[in-house]
Design a protein around this motif. Sequence first.
Motif, PDB file in Angstrom:
ATOM      1  N   LEU A 210       0.825  -1.205   0.000  1.00 41.85           N
ATOM      2  CA  LEU A 210       0.000   0.000   0.000  1.00 41.85           C
ATOM      3  C   LEU A 210       0.865   1.264   0.000  1.00 41.85           C
ATOM      4  O   LEU A 210       0.574   2.218  -0.726  1.00 41.85           O
ATOM      5  CB  LEU A 210      -0.927  -0.013   1.216  1.00 41.85           C
ATOM      6  N   VAL A 211       1.936   1.275   0.774  1.00 37.92           N
ATOM      7  CA  VAL A 211       2.824   2.446   0.830  1.00 37.92           C
ATOM      8  C   VAL A 211       3.448   2.705  -0.541  1.00 37.92           C
ATOM      9  O   VAL A 211       3.490   3.840  -1.014  1.00 37.92           O
ATOM     10  CB  VAL A 211       3.905   2.256   1.912  1.00 37.92           C
ATOM     11  N   VAL A 212       3.935   1.648  -1.194  1.00 39.11           N
ATOM     12  CA  VAL A 212       4.551   1.807  -2.514  1.00 39.11           C
ATOM     13  C   VAL A 212       3.511   2.269  -3.524  1.00 39.11           C
ATOM     14  O   VAL A 212       3.756   3.197  -4.308  1.00 39.11           O
ATOM     15  CB  VAL A 212       5.229   0.489  -2.960  1.00 39.11           C
ATOM     16  N   ARG A 213       2.356   1.677  -3.503  1.00 33.97           N
ATOM     17  CA  ARG A 213       1.292   2.046  -4.447  1.00 33.97           C
ATOM     18  C   ARG A 213       0.887   3.513  -4.283  1.00 33.97           C
ATOM     19  O   ARG A 213       0.746   4.250  -5.266  1.00 33.97           O
ATOM     20  CB  ARG A 213       0.093   1.128  -4.257  1.00 33.97           C
ATOM     21  N   LEU A 214       0.716   3.953  -3.036  1.00 36.75           N
ATOM     22  CA  LEU A 214       0.332   5.347  -2.788  1.00 36.75           C
ATOM     23  C   LEU A 214       1.465   6.307  -3.138  1.00 36.75           C
ATOM     24  O   LEU A 214       1.215   7.409  -3.633  1.00 36.75           O
ATOM     25  CB  LEU A 214      -0.096   5.523  -1.333  1.00 36.75           C
ATOM     26  N   GLY A 215       2.710   5.897  -2.917  1.00 39.70           N
ATOM     27  CA  GLY A 215       3.855   6.734  -3.288  1.00 39.70           C
ATOM     28  C   GLY A 215       3.948   6.936  -4.791  1.00 39.70           C
ATOM     29  O   GLY A 215       4.205   8.046  -5.268  1.00 39.70           O
ATOM     30  N   VAL A 216       3.730   5.866  -5.537  1.00 40.16           N
ATOM     31  CA  VAL A 216       3.751   5.962  -7.004  1.00 40.16           C
ATOM     32  C   VAL A 216       2.586   6.816  -7.484  1.00 40.16           C
ATOM     33  O   VAL A 216       2.750   7.684  -8.346  1.00 40.16           O
ATOM     34  CB  VAL A 216       3.711   4.555  -7.643  1.00 40.16           C
ATOM     35  N   ARG A 217       1.440   6.606  -6.907  1.00 37.72           N
ATOM     36  CA  ARG A 217       0.261   7.375  -7.308  1.00 37.72           C
ATOM     37  C   ARG A 217       0.459   8.870  -7.054  1.00 37.72           C
ATOM     38  O   ARG A 217       0.095   9.712  -7.887  1.00 37.72           O
ATOM     39  CB  ARG A 217      -0.950   6.861  -6.532  1.00 37.72           C
ATOM     40  N   ALA A 218       1.066   9.214  -5.920  1.00 39.50           N
ATOM     41  CA  ALA A 218       1.302  10.619  -5.591  1.00 39.50           C
ATOM     42  C   ALA A 218       2.359  11.244  -6.505  1.00 39.50           C
ATOM     43  O   ALA A 218       2.286  12.427  -6.826  1.00 39.50           O
ATOM     44  CB  ALA A 218       1.738  10.739  -4.134  1.00 39.50           C
ATOM     45  N   SER A 219       3.324  10.452  -6.944  1.00 40.77           N
ATOM     46  CA  SER A 219       4.421  10.965  -7.779  1.00 40.77           C
ATOM     47  C   SER A 219       4.092  10.963  -9.265  1.00 40.77           C
ATOM     48  O   SER A 219       4.793  11.607 -10.050  1.00 40.77           O
ATOM     49  CB  SER A 219       5.673  10.120  -7.556  1.00 40.77           C
ATOM     50  N   TRP A 220       3.072  10.245  -9.653  1.00 42.86           N
ATOM     51  CA  TRP A 220       2.803  10.042 -11.085  1.00 42.86           C
ATOM     52  C   TRP A 220       2.407  11.329 -11.802  1.00 42.86           C
ATOM     53  O   TRP A 220       2.661  11.478 -12.993  1.00 42.86           O
ATOM     54  CB  TRP A 220       1.738   8.964 -11.281  1.00 42.86           C
ATOM     55  N   LYS A 221       1.812  12.285 -11.097  1.00 39.64           N
ATOM     56  CA  LYS A 221       1.396  13.523 -11.758  1.00 39.64           C
ATOM     57  C   LYS A 221       2.598  14.221 -12.398  1.00 39.64           C
ATOM     58  O   LYS A 221       2.509  14.713 -13.515  1.00 39.64           O
ATOM     59  CB  LYS A 221       0.714  14.464 -10.776  1.00 39.64           C
TER      60      LYS A 221
END
Length: 158
Positions: free
Chosen positions: A67-78
């Motif tokens: 979950l931490v990795v997924r949320l980190g990628v999601r936050a950085s993807w923009k």
Amino acid sequence: MIISFETQPDRQRLTAAVRRVYRWALLPYWFCVPVLGLLAGLLLFTGGRWAWACLAGAVVCAVVPWLVVRLGVRASWKLHGIPMTWTFSEDGIHSANALTEGTIRWEALKDVVQIPDQILLRINWQQVIPVSIAGLTATQRDELFDLLRGRGLLSSAD
């Protein structure tokens, strides 16, 4: 010497970078999964009352890193989900895309870590800027690595 290139967005590479950045912070969770799983099995076998709580803890510890990795990628993807131009020069590292541009002075960097097809510009133990080098030729990579070694940011072993 000026080295300039454009990178294309790649979610898998960004995920690898986020995993690398958080690997030490998430290690306790990975350690707890087998420990709590074995404890739950032992308690189930002996009829202990806390077996299901240990099993639930093991499941939570297995899900948290994902979950931490997924949320980190999601936050950085923009910012990392669009093509970016990188320029490595004597002044520092300049990045620009359709949403932002900026310069990181050489003095701001702690070091540079090389992982498959990318380099991670480390400002401190947790602030990292991933730069994809997948599209560079071998000669361009060598030039970039020589520049980084000359700045004392990349060890010769990397």
